[in-house]
Design a protein around this motif. Structure first.
Motif, PDB file in Angstrom:
ATOM      1  N   VAL A 578     -20.831 -32.801 -33.863  1.00  0.00           N
ATOM      2  CA  VAL A 578     -21.516 -31.290 -33.739  1.00  0.00           C
ATOM      3  C   VAL A 578     -22.038 -30.081 -32.567  1.00  0.00           C
ATOM      4  CG1 VAL A 578     -22.884 -29.408 -34.834  1.00  0.00           C
ATOM      5  CG2 VAL A 578     -22.913 -31.167 -36.599  1.00  0.00           C
ATOM      6  N   ILE A 579     -20.562 -30.008 -32.700  1.00  0.00           N
ATOM      7  CA  ILE A 579     -20.438 -29.313 -30.516  1.00  0.00           C
ATOM      8  C   ILE A 579     -20.618 -27.658 -30.237  1.00  0.00           C
ATOM      9  CG2 ILE A 579     -20.651 -31.451 -28.937  1.00  0.00           C
ATOM     10  CD1 ILE A 579     -17.548 -30.362 -29.727  1.00  0.00           C
ATOM     11  N   GLU A 580     -20.708 -27.452 -29.488  1.00  0.00           N
ATOM     12  CA  GLU A 580     -20.403 -25.773 -28.998  1.00  0.00           C
ATOM     13  C   GLU A 580     -20.053 -25.722 -27.355  1.00  0.00           C
ATOM     14  OE1 GLU A 580     -21.596 -22.891 -31.869  1.00  0.00           O
ATOM     15  OE2 GLU A 580     -23.414 -24.429 -32.043  1.00  0.00           O
ATOM     16  N   GLU A 581     -20.003 -24.748 -27.698  1.00  0.00           N
ATOM     17  CA  GLU A 581     -19.315 -24.431 -26.319  1.00  0.00           C
ATOM     18  C   GLU A 581     -20.809 -23.242 -25.473  1.00  0.00           C
ATOM     19  OE1 GLU A 581     -17.409 -23.007 -28.511  1.00  0.00           O
ATOM     20  OE2 GLU A 581     -15.133 -23.294 -27.662  1.00  0.00           O
ATOM     21  N   SER A 582     -21.614 -23.797 -24.886  1.00  0.00           N
ATOM     22  CA  SER A 582     -22.690 -23.939 -23.924  1.00  0.00           C
ATOM     23  C   SER A 582     -22.797 -22.416 -23.450  1.00  0.00           C
ATOM     24  CB  SER A 582     -23.004 -24.389 -22.674  1.00  0.00           C
ATOM     25  OG  SER A 582     -21.678 -23.687 -21.579  1.00  0.00           O
ATOM     26  N   ASN A 583     -22.072 -21.372 -23.744  1.00  0.00           N
ATOM     27  CA  ASN A 583     -22.510 -19.815 -23.224  1.00  0.00           C
ATOM     28  C   ASN A 583     -22.638 -19.878 -25.214  1.00  0.00           C
ATOM     29  OD1 ASN A 583     -19.866 -20.402 -24.468  1.00  0.00           O
ATOM     30  ND2 ASN A 583     -18.967 -17.983 -23.692  1.00  0.00           N
ATOM     31  N   GLU A 584     -22.330 -19.846 -26.326  1.00  0.00           N
ATOM     32  CA  GLU A 584     -22.255 -20.174 -27.783  1.00  0.00           C
ATOM     33  C   GLU A 584     -23.732 -20.633 -28.134  1.00  0.00           C
ATOM     34  OE1 GLU A 584     -21.366 -18.325 -30.124  1.00  0.00           O
ATOM     35  OE2 GLU A 584     -19.576 -17.657 -28.376  1.00  0.00           O
ATOM     36  N   CYS A 585     -24.169 -21.736 -27.459  1.00  0.00           N
ATOM     37  CA  CYS A 585     -25.564 -22.669 -27.771  1.00  0.00           C
ATOM     38  C   CYS A 585     -25.675 -23.819 -26.775  1.00  0.00           C
ATOM     39  CB  CYS A 585     -25.677 -23.497 -29.291  1.00  0.00           C
ATOM     40  SG  CYS A 585     -27.254 -24.289 -29.733  1.00  0.00           S
ATOM     41  N   LYS A 586     -26.829 -23.159 -26.279  1.00  0.00           N
ATOM     42  CA  LYS A 586     -27.074 -24.143 -24.726  1.00  0.00           C
ATOM     43  C   LYS A 586     -27.081 -25.549 -25.323  1.00  0.00           C
ATOM     44  CE  LYS A 586     -28.996 -20.698 -21.774  1.00  0.00           C
ATOM     45  NZ  LYS A 586     -29.941 -19.771 -21.443  1.00  0.00           N
ATOM     46  N   ALA A 587     -27.776 -25.869 -26.488  1.00  0.00           N
ATOM     47  CA  ALA A 587     -28.538 -27.503 -26.808  1.00  0.00           C
ATOM     48  C   ALA A 587     -27.201 -28.182 -27.370  1.00  0.00           C
ATOM     49  CB  ALA A 587     -29.638 -27.153 -28.035  1.00  0.00           C
ATOM     50  N   LEU A 588     -25.964 -27.107 -27.863  1.00  0.00           N
ATOM     51  CA  LEU A 588     -25.117 -28.321 -28.319  1.00  0.00           C
ATOM     52  C   LEU A 588     -24.061 -28.016 -27.122  1.00  0.00           C
ATOM     53  CD1 LEU A 588     -25.218 -26.892 -31.967  1.00  0.00           C
ATOM     54  CD2 LEU A 588     -25.700 -29.281 -30.586  1.00  0.00           C
ATOM     55  N   GLY A 589     -24.097 -27.667 -26.511  1.00  0.00           N
ATOM     56  CA  GLY A 589     -23.455 -27.043 -25.392  1.00  0.00           C
ATOM     57  C   GLY A 589     -23.692 -27.955 -23.912  1.00  0.00           C
ATOM     58  N   ARG A 590     -24.662 -28.930 -23.526  1.00  0.00           N
ATOM     59  CA  ARG A 590     -25.384 -29.919 -22.705  1.00  0.00           C
ATOM     60  C   ARG A 590     -25.709 -31.611 -22.941  1.00  0.00           C
ATOM     61  NH1 ARG A 590     -27.203 -26.292 -18.708  1.00  0.00           N
ATOM     62  NH2 ARG A 590     -27.517 -23.873 -19.432  1.00  0.00           N
ATOM     63  N   PHE A 591     -25.041 -31.920 -21.780  1.00  0.00           N
ATOM     64  CA  PHE A 591     -24.707 -33.339 -22.023  1.00  0.00           C
ATOM     65  C   PHE A 591     -24.927 -34.067 -20.942  1.00  0.00           C
ATOM     66  CE2 PHE A 591     -20.533 -31.725 -21.097  1.00  0.00           C
ATOM     67  CZ  PHE A 591     -19.662 -32.415 -19.910  1.00  0.00           C
ATOM     68  N   VAL A 592     -24.901 -35.700 -20.986  1.00  0.00           N
ATOM     69  CA  VAL A 592     -25.195 -36.416 -19.494  1.00  0.00           C
ATOM     70  C   VAL A 592     -24.117 -37.462 -19.965  1.00  0.00           C
ATOM     71  CG1 VAL A 592     -26.310 -37.766 -17.906  1.00  0.00           C
ATOM     72  CG2 VAL A 592     -28.108 -35.410 -19.419  1.00  0.00           C
ATOM     73  N   LEU A 593     -23.533 -38.124 -19.079  1.00  0.00           N
ATOM     74  CA  LEU A 593     -22.591 -39.325 -19.378  1.00  0.00           C
ATOM     75  C   LEU A 593     -23.252 -40.118 -18.496  1.00  0.00           C
ATOM     76  CD1 LEU A 593     -18.547 -37.277 -18.459  1.00  0.00           C
ATOM     77  CD2 LEU A 593     -20.113 -37.954 -19.756  1.00  0.00           C
ATOM     78  N   ARG A 594     -23.087 -41.238 -18.641  1.00  0.00           N
ATOM     79  CA  ARG A 594     -23.966 -42.890 -17.822  1.00  0.00           C
ATOM     80  C   ARG A 594     -22.343 -43.908 -17.332  1.00  0.00           C
ATOM     81  NH1 ARG A 594     -29.318 -44.791 -19.064  1.00  0.00           N
ATOM     82  NH2 ARG A 594     -29.844 -44.299 -16.906  1.00  0.00           N
ATOM     83  N   ARG A 595     -23.008 -44.758 -17.543  1.00  0.00           N
ATOM     84  CA  ARG A 595     -21.953 -45.739 -17.263  1.00  0.00           C
ATOM     85  C   ARG A 595     -22.913 -46.847 -17.030  1.00  0.00           C
ATOM     86  NH1 ARG A 595     -17.060 -45.213 -13.905  1.00  0.00           N
ATOM     87  NH2 ARG A 595     -18.268 -45.081 -12.300  1.00  0.00           N
TER      88      ARG A 595
END
Length: 610
Positions: A578-595
């Motif tokens: 479940v994802i959305e553009e950050s300007n529509e829903c901040k919580a579903l549009g922010r993420f962190v990449l780890r490796r």
């Protein structure tokens, strides 16, 4: 024959004109809804919707329609519903919700200037506060001291913890045991999971999220920070500890080394939406010399410059010298164990105490008038019902509402809603004691309203609330952390997709550069899934200029992303989320990449791709 065809067309036009709001010309269709006001007509696939506008004149030419009448009806209904206010919210409740945002500025001005009209009194604001900092900076101890100063735990329980912690050789960890409740955490002396506590200050109701500081538990820290509105950054002032937490990630030979958790927590919190900080310079009583003004100013200048470089505004940052162990400068009225420390500090420090600094936060704006989004963080079963805990990131939900659980798509009914709230020592666990029941920093009287005091807001949860809900009509096995609860109507649901385009900020120190096809672990709120950077769209240096120094324009289709650049990338997930553009829903549009156990980038979703 031509005359006959023209007469038939004219007769068809006359028949359509008799129907209010509908006209047809040239094989196309135009629909006008007379009782609805939506600005602007939309055109898609030869269909023109003109809602709230008169029918076009008979001579208007419209492109041939390419969709069926049923599709036209469905699209028109969807368009109107997207413009509607919160679904199923009566006007009187909507007015109360809007008053929450209209009173945001009152907390920082004259907080007790409420009007005589009880309908417009200030409603207490709620904030989620995450505690961040390097391992062993004293975060849990300082949190325990806050709970003690606000009378949310008893001195008697502290004595019990002091005796038990001394028995295992960790007497200085007694205050930390108020939040570190797991036996493994107490034995190791390290916070592992997010601890949640609810407290009340004179101006706010806080949900405190005590995050782990060890680098091995960064995923848990990300989960807690994603639910926060503001942060308390704890920095150890002792020689060596501050430097370790603020390490840049480069050793003496210039090669990549471990980044201090103070730096990493700041970057992660900014990427996850935290915009306000109180920086507690802890353990200043153990500095050399004790309560050194020079040491405090040195740490302040270093941390402030780094915060400003990462997008924080100086006016939203407050620095406070404290000692979590002895309680100096935590609360002005607390009977501290170190009276000499108080006297030494007051010789040069005239600023606020820690509790006063926390009350200086700006209330967060809540997205009440957007479709419901509740992110699940924990699931359990309760008889025939399923119990979920999580945070309402936007919208409004109450008992009796029908919801759908994504990405599984199962429907359920909300039968119980309970918001987390603070409970003082000796008070009933089902109610909050009066603010004047102890704690010198509490006001004697308040003209503010609690949400529980408003009849329209009983048995409901609002945007920003940490809640527990019981759901009926769904198998608990179908629920898991990371699920999103939303309204049932299809037009009010977020999309469930595997691919999106995003803007990312690459961390300064990378052991291995990022290339197309790099495999990463994507962290979003309380979930993590494998992902692949399927395309590098563009890149540029922070502050402008391309990453290859060829002018000010972003470099298109770069072959590699190095440390410290911003870039636009396409990311493909291993499963649908479940994802959305950050300007529509901040919580579903922010993420962190780890490796490989290291954070390599933080990002915002710009576009969800099919």
């Amino acid at each position: 024959q031509q005359q006959k065809q023209q007469q038939q067309q004219q007769q068809a036009k006359n028949n359509v004109k008799k129907q209010p709001g509908v006209s047809s010309s040239g094989g196309g269709i135009s629909v006008a809804s007379a009782g609805t006001s939506v600005k602007g007509a939309k055109k898609a696939g030869g269909i023109s919707f003109s809602v709230g506008k008169p029918s076009p004149p008979p001579g208007l030419t419209v492109e041939p329609a390419k969709k069926s009448d049923a599709q036209i009806s469905n699209e028109n209904n969807t368009d109107v519903e997207k413009q509607a206010p919160i679904p199923n919210i009566p006007p009187n409740i909507l007015a109360v919700l809007r008053s929450l945002n209209s009173n945001r500025g009152n907390n920082n001005s004259n907080h007790n200037n409420a009007t005589n009209n009880t309908n417009t009194n200030i409603i207490r604001s709620h904030l989620s506060l995450v505690i961040l900092g390097h391992v062993d900076a004293g975060k849990s101890t300082l949190t325990g001291r806050l709970l003690l100063a606000l009378r949310h735990v008893s001195a008697r329980l502290l004595q019990k913890y002091k005796k038990a912690s001394s028995a295992i050789g960790k007497s200085s960890f007694a205050l930390a045991w108020f939040t570190d409740e797991d036996e493994s955490e107490r034995e190791r002396g390290v916070t592992i999971d997010i601890a949640t506590k609810h407290v009340r200050t004179p101006k706010f109701d806080f949900t405190i999220l005590d995050a782990p500081g060890h680098k091995d538990f960064i995923p848990n820290m990300i989960s807690g920070t994603a639910s926060a509105d503001c942060g308390l950054l704890v920095v150890a002032a002792t020689t060596g500890e501050f430097e370790a937490g603020f390490a840049r990630g480069t050793d003496a030979s210039g090669t990549c080394a471990t980044v201090g958790q103070t730096r990493e927590h700041v970057v992660l919190s900014r990427g996850l939406g935290v915009t306000q900080f109180v920086v507690a310079v802890n353990k200043l009583d153990a500095a050399d010399p004790a309560w050194s003004k020079d040491r405090f100013e040195y740490i302040r200048s270093m941390v402030l410059d780094f915060l400003k470089a990462n997008g924080f505004k100086e006016k939203k940052i407050t620095f406070v010298p404290v000692s979590g162990l002895t309680g100096v400068n935590v609360s002005r009225d607390e009977a501290t164990e170190d009276q000499e420390g108080w006297k030494t500090l007051r010789k040069w420090y005239k600023g606020p105490t820690l509790l006063e600094a926390l009350d200086g936060f700006t209330p967060a704006k809540r997205e009440f008038e957007k479709p419901l989004r509740t992110i699940v963080t924990d699931v359990s079963s309760e008889g025939k019902n399923a119990t979920v805990r999580g945070r309402v990131v936007q919208g409004f939900v109450r008992a009796g509402d029908g919801i759908v659980v994504l990405p599984v798509g199962d429907e359920a009914t909300v039968v119980r809603v309970e918001r987390g709230k603070a409970v003082k020592e000796g008070a009933s666990p089902y109610s909050f004691a009066s603010p004047n029941n102890g704690g010198g920093s509490q006001p004697q009287q308040s003209t503010e309203k609690d949400l529980e005091d408003i009849p329209e807001l009983q048995d409901c949860a609002l945007a920003g609330d940490i809640v527990e809900m019981s759901l009926s009509g769904i198998d608990p096995a179908r629920l898991s952390p990371g699920c999103v609860l939303c309204h049932r109507h299809s037009s009010l649901r977020p999309r469930v997709r595997r691919k999106f385009e995003a803007r990312v900020l690459v961390m300064e120190r990378l052991a291995v550069p990022i290339i197309r096809g790099s495999q990463v672990l994507l962290h979003m709120h309380s979930i993590d899934v494998p992902a692949v950077l399927s395309r590098l769209v563009s890149s540029e240096k922070r502050g402008g200029g391309s990453a290859n120094n060829h002018g000010n324009k972003p470099r298109q289709n770069p072959r590699v992303l190095t440390g410290g650049v911003t870039a636009t990338v396409e990311i493909t997930l291993s499963e649908r989320l479940v994802i959305e553009e950050s300007n529509e829903c901040k919580a579903l549009g922010r993420f962190v990449l780890r490796r490989g156990g290291d954070t390599i980038a933080v990002g915002l979703i710009d576009k969800v791709l099919d």
